[in-house]
Design an enzyme around this catalytic site. Structure first.
Site, PDB file in Angstrom:
ATOM      1  CD  GLU A 189      -3.189  -0.982   2.035  1.00 39.90           C
ATOM      2  OE1 GLU A 189      -3.207  -0.036   2.855  1.00 39.90           O
ATOM      3  OE2 GLU A 189      -4.121  -1.805   1.937  1.00 39.90           O
ATOM      4  CD  GLU A 291      -3.851  -5.724   3.536  1.00 39.78           C
ATOM      5  OE1 GLU A 291      -4.687  -4.873   3.919  1.00 39.78           O
ATOM      6  OE2 GLU A 291      -2.628  -5.600   3.699  1.00 39.78           O
TER       7      GLU A 291
END
Ligand SMILES: *[C@@H]1O[C@H](CO)[C@@H](O)[C@H](O)[C@H]1NC(C)=O
Ligand SMILES: *[C@@H]1O[C@H](CO)[C@@H](O)[C@H](O)[C@H]1NC(C)=O
Ligand SMILES: *[C@@H]1O[C@H](CO)[C@@H](O)[C@H](O)[C@H]1NC(C)=O
Length: 373
Positions: A189, A291
């Site tokens: 991320e 995720e």
């Protein structure tokens, strides 16, 4: 046996993240933070500062020793899962830590132990650089550092991250415990406004991992799968620099938290959005949904009709889980966030608790039928 780049083509990834093991996130593990004396701190690094290095080392070592046990790995296996994704910080390689940085020490031994436990059970491991030097995002405890500005996007911090990746590549290939560790994710991320992330960091990370493998004479079939966030993440597309040739041995990571998606917060809309998830934008294949959870929007999550502790609501959450699984299995598979949390009766972020509550079935083959996509 060495599971590696050729294997993901045949391995449908069904896994869980071991969140809050090597990078503690206070929101999901408040009890742990309280018992460590760190409940007033915002990140792992702040906890080390608050406790002092030696006391912090003791507290973290106790956490690493107890938070995930062999029993967890047995349960993961018994639930039909074949993969764990392990978020770690660059500070695992302690030589990289600057004098003015503060991180717990001694983690590598526990990572080695965990990798061995996974290998003993033939569980595939994705190792993920989740906390980058300088922090890859601001004000995000998942980076292990709570900083006002992300300073990862600089040549010296890219270099430190690459050194970490080279170190882990070498360790994976030369240490028996890592014989089922097959995927290495270069950064989790990242921020979305740094064009040199792709042109410099991704390109260099890829080249340096492969260079270490060449030096070690690793056969093509045994090379690591190198993983990048996918194009949909919005920080550029690694395929632009590493190509889309399957022989490049790369994989992509989609994070698909429908909780934060721009959709109507109704049960039908969540199911529709789950079923409609499409992976592979920009030629990014294979993509693993690395995720996701069964959490729902902040505005509705506490309402009675969405309350996970209310008996009549479980069926819908089962369907929400199943709809996501069936969509993600059209790609390379999925890794739920997370295995274990300390959120009481709220199992929307915990695979283990959701199985215990009877929301997630142990037979993953049931997903397609339950989804009704
Ligand atoms: C964490 O746990 C402590 C002790 O049980 C409690 O007082 C505190 O409110 C909790 N914090 C959060 C953010 O849940
Ligand atoms: C790299 O990250 C550290 C934070 O740990 C920061 O102090 C340093 O300024 C960063 N380097 C650059 C060149 O920004
Ligand atoms: C969900 O999809 C179904 C079938 O395509 C459709 O009838 C329904 O209107 C959709 N619901 C929402 C909330 O989007």
């Amino acid at each position: 046996m060495k599971l590696s780049l050729l294997v993901y083509a045949t391995l449908l990834i069904r896994g869980v993240n071991l969140g809050s093991l090597f990078i503690i996130e206070p929101w999901m593990t408040n009890d742990t933070c309280v018992s460590m004396g760190c409940d007033k701190t915002k990140s792992e690094s702040d906890c080390v500062v608050a406790l002092g290095q030696d006391a912090a080392n003791n507290a973290f070592q106790k956490h690493w020793d107890t938070y995930i046990t062999e029993q967890d790995l047995d349960d993961i296996k018994a639930y039909g899962l074949n993969t764990i994704r392990v978020p770690v910080g660059f500070w695992m390689l302690e030589d990289l830590i600057h004098d003015d940085e503060h991180f717990p020490q001694g983690g590598l031994k526990y990572l080695d132990r965990l990798a061995g436990w996974a290998a003993d059970r033939n569980i595939y491991v994705i190792l993920d650089l989740h906390g980058a030097p300088g922090a890859q995002d601001a004000k995000q405890p998942f980076t292990g550092q709570y900083v006002s500005e992300a300073t990862f996007y600089t040549p010296p911090n890219y270099t430190r991250a690459c050194k970490f990746l080279q170190f882990m590549t070498s360790r994976i290939h030369t240490t028996a415990a890592y014989r089922t560790t097959g995927m290495l994710e270069v950064v989790n991320e990242p921020q979305r406004n740094h064009p040199d992330l792709v042109s410099t960091y991704y390109a260099t990370a890829y080249a340096q991992i492969r260079a270490i493998e060449s030096k070690l004479n690793i056969l093509d079939a045994h090379r690591l799968t190198i993983q990048f966030m996918d194009k949909a993440w919005g920080a550029g597309n690694a395929a632009d620099v590493v190509g889309t040739n399957p022989k490049a041995g790369v994989a992509y990571d989609r994070h698909n938290y429908l909780k934060y998606a721009n959709i109507a917060q109704t049960k039908d809309a969540y199911i529709n959005a789950s079923c409609a998830t499409v992976l592979g934008d920009g030629g990014d294949t294979p993509t693993v949904v690395g995720e996701w959870s069964i959490a729902v929007g902040s505005k509705v999550q506490a309402q009675p009709q969405w309350d996970p502790t209310k008996e009549g609501n479980k069926e819908w959450y089962t369907r929400y889980w199943a709809a996501q699984v069936s969509a993600y299995e059209k790609g390379a598979g999925w890794v739920f966030w997370s295995w274990k949390t300390e959120l009481g009766g709220n199992w929307r972020w915990s695979y283990k608790a959701a199985v215990a509550a009877g929301v997630i079935p142990k037979d993953l083959g049931e997903a397609t039928g339950l989804a009704g996509c």
